[in-house]
Structures are given as C-alpha cells and as structure tokens.
Design a protein around this motif. Structure first.
Motif, PDB file in Angstrom:
ATOM      1  N   TYR A   5       0.873  -1.174   0.000  1.00  0.00           N
ATOM      2  CA  TYR A   5       0.000   0.000   0.000  1.00  0.00           C
ATOM      3  C   TYR A   5       0.908   1.220   0.000  1.00  0.00           C
ATOM      4  N   GLY A   6       0.903   1.935  -1.130  1.00  0.00           N
ATOM      5  CA  GLY A   6       1.753   3.103  -1.237  1.00  0.00           C
ATOM      6  C   GLY A   6       2.127   3.361  -2.674  1.00  0.00           C
ATOM      7  N   GLY A   7       3.165   4.154  -2.885  1.00  0.00           N
ATOM      8  CA  GLY A   7       3.561   4.534  -4.224  1.00  0.00           C
ATOM      9  C   GLY A   7       5.062   4.558  -4.392  1.00  0.00           C
ATOM     10  N   ALA A   8       5.475   4.841  -5.642  1.00  0.00           N
ATOM     11  CA  ALA A   8       6.892   4.948  -5.993  1.00  0.00           C
ATOM     12  C   ALA A   8       7.661   3.664  -5.704  1.00  0.00           C
ATOM     13  N   TRP A   9       6.955   2.519  -5.766  1.00  0.00           N
ATOM     14  CA  TRP A   9       7.655   1.255  -5.536  1.00  0.00           C
ATOM     15  C   TRP A   9       8.317   0.768  -6.827  1.00  0.00           C
ATOM     16  N   LYS A  10       9.250  -0.170  -6.671  1.00  0.00           N
ATOM     17  CA  LYS A  10       9.908  -0.812  -7.807  1.00  0.00           C
ATOM     18  C   LYS A  10       9.976  -2.314  -7.536  1.00  0.00           C
ATOM     19  N   LEU A  11       9.526  -3.094  -8.525  1.00  0.00           N
ATOM     20  CA  LEU A  11       9.484  -4.539  -8.362  1.00  0.00           C
ATOM     21  C   LEU A  11      10.197  -5.218  -9.525  1.00  0.00           C
ATOM     22  N   ASN A  12      11.018  -6.182  -9.188  1.00  0.00           N
ATOM     23  CA  ASN A  12      11.646  -7.067 -10.174  1.00  0.00           C
ATOM     24  C   ASN A  12      11.708  -8.433  -9.511  1.00  0.00           C
ATOM     25  N   VAL A  13      10.599  -9.181  -9.609  1.00  0.00           N
ATOM     26  CA  VAL A  13      10.430 -10.356  -8.761  1.00  0.00           C
ATOM     27  C   VAL A  13       9.809 -11.506  -9.553  1.00  0.00           C
ATOM     28  N   SER A  14       9.825 -12.662  -8.923  1.00  0.00           N
ATOM     29  CA  SER A  14       9.095 -13.834  -9.387  1.00  0.00           C
ATOM     30  C   SER A  14       8.236 -14.325  -8.227  1.00  0.00           C
ATOM     31  N   VAL A  15       6.925 -14.479  -8.480  1.00  0.00           N
ATOM     32  CA  VAL A  15       5.988 -14.907  -7.440  1.00  0.00           C
ATOM     33  C   VAL A  15       5.330 -16.211  -7.890  1.00  0.00           C
ATOM     34  N   ILE A  16       5.359 -17.224  -7.034  1.00  0.00           N
ATOM     35  CA  ILE A  16       4.827 -18.535  -7.413  1.00  0.00           C
ATOM     36  C   ILE A  16       4.006 -19.125  -6.260  1.00  0.00           C
ATOM     37  N   ASN A  17       3.053 -19.979  -6.645  1.00  0.00           N
ATOM     38  CA  ASN A  17       2.380 -20.884  -5.702  1.00  0.00           C
ATOM     39  C   ASN A  17       1.717 -20.176  -4.523  1.00  0.00           C
ATOM     40  N   ILE A  44       0.431 -10.706  -6.682  1.00  0.00           N
ATOM     41  CA  ILE A  44       0.834  -9.357  -6.271  1.00  0.00           C
ATOM     42  C   ILE A  44      -0.429  -8.539  -6.067  1.00  0.00           C
ATOM     43  N   TRP A  45      -0.456  -7.772  -5.006  1.00  0.00           N
ATOM     44  CA  TRP A  45      -1.598  -6.922  -4.676  1.00  0.00           C
ATOM     45  C   TRP A  45      -1.034  -5.542  -4.337  1.00  0.00           C
ATOM     46  N   THR A  46      -1.264  -4.572  -5.216  1.00  0.00           N
ATOM     47  CA  THR A  46      -0.799  -3.210  -4.979  1.00  0.00           C
ATOM     48  C   THR A  46      -1.993  -2.279  -4.902  1.00  0.00           C
ATOM     49  N   GLU A  47      -1.882  -1.253  -4.052  1.00  0.00           N
ATOM     50  CA  GLU A  47      -3.029  -0.374  -3.813  1.00  0.00           C
ATOM     51  C   GLU A  47      -2.539   0.982  -3.316  1.00  0.00           C
ATOM     52  N   CYS A  48      -3.312   2.011  -3.599  1.00  0.00           N
ATOM     53  CA  CYS A  48      -3.070   3.319  -3.015  1.00  0.00           C
ATOM     54  C   CYS A  48      -4.378   4.084  -2.988  1.00  0.00           C
ATOM     55  N   GLY A  49      -4.446   5.141  -2.171  1.00  0.00           N
ATOM     56  CA  GLY A  49      -5.686   5.876  -1.984  1.00  0.00           C
ATOM     57  C   GLY A  49      -5.930   6.898  -3.075  1.00  0.00           C
ATOM     58  N   MET A  50      -7.145   7.435  -3.060  1.00  0.00           N
ATOM     59  CA  MET A  50      -7.570   8.457  -4.015  1.00  0.00           C
ATOM     60  C   MET A  50      -7.546   9.806  -3.336  1.00  0.00           C
ATOM     61  N   ILE A  51      -6.939  10.777  -3.993  1.00  0.00           N
ATOM     62  CA  ILE A  51      -6.846  12.104  -3.417  1.00  0.00           C
ATOM     63  C   ILE A  51      -8.237  12.707  -3.247  1.00  0.00           C
ATOM     64  N   GLY A  52      -8.468  13.419  -2.146  1.00  0.00           N
ATOM     65  CA  GLY A  52      -9.769  14.020  -1.895  1.00  0.00           C
ATOM     66  C   GLY A  52     -10.015  15.242  -2.762  1.00  0.00           C
ATOM     67  N   SER A  53     -11.287  15.527  -3.025  1.00  0.00           N
ATOM     68  CA  SER A  53     -11.632  16.662  -3.892  1.00  0.00           C
ATOM     69  C   SER A  53     -11.255  17.995  -3.264  1.00  0.00           C
ATOM     70  N   SER A  54     -11.126  18.034  -1.951  1.00  0.00           N
ATOM     71  CA  SER A  54     -10.778  19.289  -1.277  1.00  0.00           C
ATOM     72  C   SER A  54      -9.287  19.583  -1.341  1.00  0.00           C
ATOM     73  N   THR A  55      -8.503  18.665  -1.876  1.00  0.00           N
ATOM     74  CA  THR A  55      -7.053  18.849  -1.902  1.00  0.00           C
ATOM     75  C   THR A  55      -6.508  18.833  -3.319  1.00  0.00           C
TER      76      THR A  55
END
Length: 699
Positions: free
Chosen positions: A269-281, A287-298
C-alpha cells in the motif's frame, strides 16, 4: 537506536552496537591499509621528522641515547635501522590487530562464510556496508530450529531484524544470498527499504507449511497493509499504512499453496515502488498493490505532487500458479509495468480496478503475456484480463484463455497490439476473446487464431462491442475461427456506436448454421471487411433496436450464405462484392420504418416521377405493372422495394423501358410474406438494372 521497537531485547541491542563497532573498525582498517607509494611518503616524512628531533635535542643538550631509543621496538626490543622503519612497523601491527578484532566480531554476530568469496574480507565488508546495507544471514543466530535438522528454519526473525536495523538508519538495502529461506509470518517492509538478492532470482522467501499468513497478508508486505483504507497523503512523515519507495529486487516469493490455505505473495500500500520479482504458488493473489484516491478538497497545489509521488515501476515480473488473481492492481496511478508474465492464475491474470477508493488510472504496460488462466471453479472474474480504468499497453498476448479473454472498460484506453491464441471453451457458457464496454477505446491491431471450443457450449465469439460503447477504433483486425465444434460462434458483434474498423479480416466461422462472421447491431459504424469461409458472412441484427447510419464495405467469398437479410428496417449503406453474384453492389437501404422513404399506396399501375421520387416501397395487393418513370435524367437511380403480405403472392410486370432480369415465380404462393428490391440507373435511353435482390424472407 532509540527508535527501534521495544521488543528488541538487550542481546539484540548489544549486537547492533557490535555491528556499529565493526563498521568503525573496518573503516579504520581500510584507512590504514595504505598503498606502497603512500607508505614511502610517510617514511620520508618520519625520517625528516627524526632528523629534526635529533638536531633539536642536541641543540637543547638532550642525551643521544634517548634519541636512539626511537629505533627500538618496545615489544620485541629489536633495533631498526631508522626511526622511519619503526613507524612503518607499528602501522602494520595496528592494522593486523584491527583486522583480527573485526574477524572476531563477525564470528560473534553471524556466519563468517557469508563473507568468503572471490573478494577479500575488507572488500566484502566495504561492499556490504555501502549505502547502509546489511546481509540478513549475519543474524542467523536469531533463526529458531537451527540445531534441529528435521524442522525447517524460520528466517523471518533474522530478515525482519535486518530490515528494522536498516530502517533505524533511515533506510537502505537488505541483501540475501542464494538459498531457500522459510518464513512463519509476513516479512514486513517499510518506506525506503530495498530487499535484494545477491544473485538474480536465487534468493527464495518461502511460506512454511504452518505459516501464519492471512487472507489480506503477503509473504512480503508493507506494514499495516489494509485494503481500501483510502489514505493518500504521501508527504513525510508518512501516515500509518502508507509506504513510499519500497523496492524488491531479484527475489523469488513462494506462497507454498500446496500446503497452505491463505496468503498472497506481495502486498504493497503506497507509491513509488519498484518490483523485479518472481511470485509462485500462492493461495491468494500473486501481487496486490493499492493506493488511496486524493480528496476533492485537496486538488489544488497538491495535485502535481500527488501524481508525481505515485509513479511506480515493475520490470521482468513473473507470476505463476496463484489460486486467485495474478496481479490485483488497485494503484497507484501512472504505474509503468515493462514486462509481465502470468501463468496459471485461478482468476484473472491481471485485474485493474476502477477508480473509486483507489486511484488506478494511467496504467502503462510495455508487454504482457498471460496463459491458461481462469481455471478456478470459484472464479468471479470470468476474464483473463480486466481493465476498468484508463490503460496504455504496447503488446498483450492472450494465450489459451480457458474462459473469456479481455474485458476493456476504461475510457480512452489504447492498446497497440493484442494477440489471442487457442481459445478453449472448458465450461458451458457465453465466452468471448475480447469484450469492449467503454468509451474511446482504441486497439492498433487485434489478431485471433486457432480457437477450439467445447461441443454443447453456448454462444460465443472473438470480439463483442457492447451496447453503450462508443468511438471504438480497431485499426487492423484479423479473426480466424477454425471451428472444431458445432457450437455457434461469431467473429465480430458490433452493438456500439461510431465504431471504426478500416481493415477487418474474418475467416472460418462455419461449423454451425448459426455461426456468423460479422454481425451489425449498432449505429454509425464504418467497417471495411474481407469475409470468407463463414456459414453466414454478414448479419444485420436489430433485435435490440434498429441499427442505422452504418457504412459497411465487404468482399465476400466462399461463404455458405453471404448475408441473412439486407438491413431491411434500417438506413445504412452496404457496399459489397460477392463471388455468388460476381457483381459489385451498392445497397443504400431506407425502409418503411425510417424517414426519407416514400411509402406508395398500391395500385395496379405505378408510375414514379423521377424528379421527385428515387426510393419507394410498395406493399403489393395484386398484380402490379411498373410504368416508365416521368422526367428521367441521365445517370439518375431509382429503387423499388416490394413486399408481399400474408394474403398471398402477386406478379410484378415491368414496362419495356426497364432492362431487368426480374422473374416472377411459377408458384406465386411461395413468395407470401417475402420481399424483394431492384435498383435501376437511367442511361438516356432505358432504365438498366444496377442491382437486384430476389424474393427473400427476413429471419
């Protein structure tokens, strides 16, 4: 060290101090390992210094005996030729002592073998300590079950301690050597931490059989990972659960799915990540990546910073044999994935979430190859690839999807090249290679080949442009059916609006009488097609609503039937060449239900005023004669559209000025409820037939 977790005991605290001492000792040892040139320079300085000391001592009346003692080794009582020689000997002795102390400290902390390679110990220490980096095997005494040859070792405490130590220094790298390192719990990582293998893809983090890794956790995950938290403030200090600049490089993550019930590979959960991986089994997502949505007031001054801080990168990522999604992508925005291969995902190979609590738009994919996905019985996706937000992709290889291939719903998405191979229908259902359900979706080239299907399945096809879609552009499209079953199949079904396909090739949809090459059920399409070897090449389908405004150009050959009907209820332009007629035909249809069509009352003699009428329809009530039109002009065209109701068939006769191949059937009852049309062009002397459709019945 004050910001370390309180759970670190005194022994660990002492080891941290030992490491810091070791680093200082290694620096001193390195500084004192001078080159030969530097040693000579120091010897010359020492010699000059000794000379000056002697001269000063004699001038002050000091005893020469005391001066000469500068040449004597205090440990061995050996007298050296000069005081400079004594200085050099003392330097060498001190360097050796520091190296021995460093060796002893290393043996106390971890495994000295991890340092023994082609480099000397000093060079190895310098490499490991550069950029605040450590090797987690240095902390192998934290690994439980090390003395038990039966139980698998749990390396999570050692890996975690190395991460916490680097974190205490403000960030850095944690290295791992080649080998399989079991973990009982998730490895927790943080902002500005890099996990890296010393050898490419030879460091494996594997969940142990009895590991405690939950449904929303991963073998490697960011701290306090929580889906849908909608946190977006990416300024330091980062709020709880937000992690920036997380890197995982050349590591293999093994979820051990055969012996476990839950757990994902990587959760960030976040940003500016870098991945060079192998995921198995993995039992869950790879892989599960996520980040929030900026609010309309900002959205003010923060917006540019917010966008820039999200940019993340993944390259050469391989995911295989995960029970759920290969990659569950819920952000961040403006991510670039260079190369991604997904094999054998139980659900979708890649799922890009729509923008809601997460900001997943602006995704860019350089190359994506996925195959044999959607095998799970509990699969909620039913597509191998799902994009619900804006997407840019260069190449997508849709290889052997077991159910549907791609679903594109993100507005203004653009994919340069899509290739679908060997679509298998494993279960009964309506399955498609590509479904477009959005606005402004563009595909540079789409190619589908070698499709095989299961007998008894429901309807399916290669491309479906759904109702509500608009401005779809497929620059080049080649569809090869090669049906091997008797299931109904369709090459392309267009039910959208403003579809543009300037180069469409459809071939071999022929094994079922209901199979179709091209089905037109939308509006304002512009399609140029080459269609061959289909049971029915073109179908005008207005089952949902009348289709109109379409311009279709087609070359038809080797089809069982060219078309089922000629858009008899719609206002379209259909230009085609057919090997059945050996003619080029332009059929501009405007029928009774649309404006611009003259609906003529029947009479036994019908005469057009060609200066006012050019396209009429007539429902026949009896025998009818078409008289010579009034006020003809050279090059003018007129079209007669004739219908027969349920009350029987009637003959049609043409005045001699008409040059036509029209023939009335011997049995007029055969044309009950049927229709026909014929178009003439005036040559200046006669009305010559341009196109003619014999009696047919709309299905």
């Amino acid at each position: 060290m004050s910001n370390l977790p309180l759970s670190i005991n005194s022994e660990i605290y002492q080891r941290l101090n030992d490491i810091k001492d070791l680093k200082e000792l290694s620096r001193i040892a390195r500084d004192r390992s001078l080159s030969a040139e530097e040693k000579a320079r120091l010897a010359e300085i020492a010699s000059n210094l000794t000379k000056k000391q002697v001269e000063a001592a004699l001038a002050e009346g000091d005893q020469l005996k005391e001066i000469l003692m500068l040449r004597v080794d205090p440990e061995t009582q050996e007298t050296l030729p000069t005081a400079a020689d004594m200085v050099q000997k003392m330097q060498a002795r001190n360097t050796a002592q520091l190296a021995q102390e460093a060796k002893e400290r290393i043996e106390q902390i971890g495994d000295l073998d991890s340092f023994r390679d082609e480099f000397g110990i000093t060079e190895k220490m310098r490499a490991e300590f550069s950029d605040r980096s450590v090797n987690f095997t240095w902390f192998n005494k934290l690994v439980p079950n090390r003395s038990d040859p039966i139980k698998e070792w749990d390396w999570q405490p050692a890996i975690q301690f190395a991460i916490e130590y680097v974190r205490s220094l403000g960030g850095g790298k944690v290295y791992g050597p080649r080998g399989i390192f079991g973990v009982m719990r998730p490895v927790i990582t943080y902002s500005n931490i890099t996990l890296k293998a010393l050898d490419d893809y030879l460091t494996v983090f594997k969940a142990l059989d009895d590991a405690v890794i939950g449904e929303n956790e991963g073998v490697i995950q960011t701290a306090d990972f929580l889906p849908d938290r909608n946190a977006w403030n990416y300024y330091e200090p980062y709020p709880e659960g937000i992690h920036m600049n997380v890197k995982i490089d050349n590591i293999v993550i093994d979820g051990n799915r055969h012996n476990r019930r839950t757990g994902n590979g990587i959760c960030i959960y976040g940003g500016a990540w870098k991945l060079n991986v192998s995921v198995i089994n993995c039992r869950g997502h790879g892989i599960w990546t996520e980040c929030g949505m900026i609010g309309s007031s900002t959205l003010g001054d923060d917006w540019d910073d917010y966008i820039n801080m999200h940019e993340s990168y993944a390259g050469n990522v391989k995911i295989s044999n995960c029970d759920k999604r290969g990659w569950y992508f819920k952000g961040p925005n403006d991510t670039y994935i260079h190369k991604l291969t997904v094999k054998g995902a139980g659900w979708a190979a890649f799922y890009q979430e729509k923008e809601g609590k997460s900001f997943a738009g602006g995704l860019k994919i350089g190359e994506l190859h996925y195959y044999v996905c959607n095998w799970a019985n509990d699969d909620p996706d039913l597509f191998s690839f799902i994009s619900k937000a804006s997407l840019r992709a260069k190449q997508v290889y849709n290889d052997t999807p077991l159910k549907n291939g791609m679903l594109l719903q993100g507005g203004a998405s653009h994919i340069a090249d899509v290739r679908t191979y060997k679509r298998n229908r494993e279960l009964n259902g309506e399955y498609w290679g590509l479904v477009i359900d959005g606005l402004g979706i563009r595909i540079g080239a789409y190619y589908s080949a070698n499709r095989t299907e299961k007998d008894g399945g429901l309807d399916g096809g290669d491309i479906w442009i759904k109702p509500g879609s608009s401005r779809t552009i497929i620059s080049s499209c080649s569809l090869y059916g090669d049906d091997t079953s008797k299931t109904k199949s369709i090459g392309l079904l267009d039910q959208g609006e403003n579809t543009i396909i300037p180069a469409l090739m459809i071939q071999a949809y022929h094994n079922n009488p209901l199979s179709r090459g091209l089905v037109i059920g939308g509006n304002y399409a512009m399609i140029t097609a080459r269609i061959k070897q289909c049971y029915r090449a073109i179908t005008w389908d207005d089952a949902i609503s009348p289709s109109f405004g379409n311009m279709i150009k087609a070359s038809l050959s080797e089809n069982t039937i060219d078309f089922n009907s000629q858009n008899q209820y719609s206002n379209n332009v259909f230009e085609y060449w057919s090997d059945k007629m050996l003619k080029h035909v332009i059929d501009s249809k405007t029928f009774i239900k649309n404006e611009g069509l003259e609906d003529r009352e029947w009479s036994s003699h019908i005469q057009l005023d060609s200066s006012k009428e050019s396209n009429i329809s007539v429902i026949l009530r009896g025998a009818t004669t078409m008289s010579a039109p009034l006020h003809p002009r050279r090059g003018q065209e007129i079209t007669y559209r004739l219908y027969v109701g349920n009350d029987g068939g009637y003959p049609v006769y043409w005045a001699s000025i008409f040059q036509t191949t029209w023939r009335n059937p011997a049995d007029l009852t055969q044309i009950k409820t049927m229709r026909a049309w014929v178009t003439f062009v005036y040559t200046g002397e006669s009305w010559e037939q341009k196109s003619y459709q014999e009696w047919f019945r709309r299905e």
